[in-house]
Design an enzyme around this catalytic site. Sequence first.
Site, PDB file in Angstrom:
ATOM      1  CG  HIS A 159      -1.923  -0.983   1.326  1.00  0.00           C
ATOM      2  ND1 HIS A 159      -3.124  -1.004   0.141  1.00  0.00           N
ATOM      3  CD2 HIS A 159      -2.355  -2.098   2.004  1.00  0.00           C
ATOM      4  CE1 HIS A 159      -3.682  -2.071   0.450  1.00  0.00           C
ATOM      5  NE2 HIS A 159      -3.175  -2.738   1.577  1.00  0.00           N
ATOM      6  CG  ASP A 195      -2.911  -8.214   0.428  1.00  0.00           C
ATOM      7  OD1 ASP A 195      -2.226  -8.658   1.475  1.00  0.00           O
ATOM      8  OD2 ASP A 195      -3.853  -7.689   0.703  1.00  0.00           O
ATOM      9  CG  HIS A 197      -6.920  -5.352   1.818  1.00  0.00           C
ATOM     10  ND1 HIS A 197      -6.270  -6.262   2.380  1.00  0.00           N
ATOM     11  CD2 HIS A 197      -7.922  -5.010   1.987  1.00  0.00           C
ATOM     12  CE1 HIS A 197      -7.037  -6.413   3.373  1.00  0.00           C
ATOM     13  NE2 HIS A 197      -8.208  -5.864   3.079  1.00  0.00           N
ATOM     14  CG  ASP A 284      -5.333 -10.213   3.067  1.00  0.00           C
ATOM     15  OD1 ASP A 284      -4.539 -10.515   1.955  1.00  0.00           O
ATOM     16  OD2 ASP A 284      -4.859  -8.778   3.240  1.00  0.00           O
TER      17      ASP A 284
HETATM   18 ZN    ZN Z   1      -4.521  -7.128   2.450  1.00  0.00          ZN
END
Ligand code: ZN
Length: 344
Positions: A159, A195, A197, A284
């Site tokens: 991120h 991931d 996200h 995740d």
């Molecule tokens: Zn994540």
Amino acid sequence: MKVVHSPLHARHDGGVELYRGQLVPLFEKPERAAMILAALEAAGHEVTPPRDFPESRLHRVHDAEFVAFLRGAYARWIAEDRQGHLLPSGFPARGMRRDHRPSGISGMLGYYAFDASTPIVAGTWDAALAAARAAMTAAALVVEGEAAAYALCRPPGHHAGRSTYGGYCYLNNAALAAQYLLDEGCRRVSVIDIDYHHGNGTQEIFWERDDVQFVSLHGTPDTEYPWFLGYADERGEGRGEGHTFNLPLPAGSGWDTYEGALGTALDAIRRYAPDALVVSLGVDTFAADPISAFRLDVPHYPLIGRLLAGLGLPTVLVQEGGYAVAEIGINVAGVIGAFATRAA
Ligand SMILES: [Zn+2]
């Protein structure tokens, strides 16, 4: 497979995040790395420490003033006798100035951060730097001839942008690994981000580049973090046009949907024909993850490892998210073990 790991990650501990209206202990906690390390050691993978690298390597991907801010933020906070948690409380939204960096610490936090889930504590910089070095060390091992290497990075990195931090990430470990591969002779590199996200930071860093392809499978940002990037119509700009490829999937997606999307992502990588691959490895996507909503199960992770290895590319795997602590070790070891077996 060689595993690069530093115990310095444990210094990043004790922070809180703003989650659904509550200040809660950070989901991204030291036990995550401990569980992964234990599972990989039990499976017989060799663990090696990160090497040192000059700071100029960080500046290949990150703004130098941003790096200096991260290094000094905690000391600055303490020097100004602040109480409470080092989290931002205001951001430059639409209509406000983004070209001026405030000189006060509160303004600087809002200038560089993009959420209130990413605290800076006393040991954050030491841990983030160790994670960045781990990723670059894994890249160095691959440059030196290993078929693949895994960096047990904590905190994660995907991120973090050129000059922004958020989503538990400070320095972009995967981007640093990809840039290292390019600087040491690769012509082009693909980054696949699996991931849950979207890897908004990695996308931003390579947005206008044609020497890095960024491919991401993730929960749709319409409902899932980070909300403001990761849509299918984002495809890169300028020289980077067509080299960003997002595959957002609905929350609740299970293996049937995921496997098809992963196949599409792998086909795109084959068409790009890179010299090497970087995997942003978040687990995740696991059904029991407390902050995510895919429905993958333990047996699916070795399948992912096998499919990734099937590309036949020199590969750096970099740890990203995964917050179901009890199963994080078995799921990461599932990917790494299957990858190593298939690649051998
Ligand atoms: Zn994540």
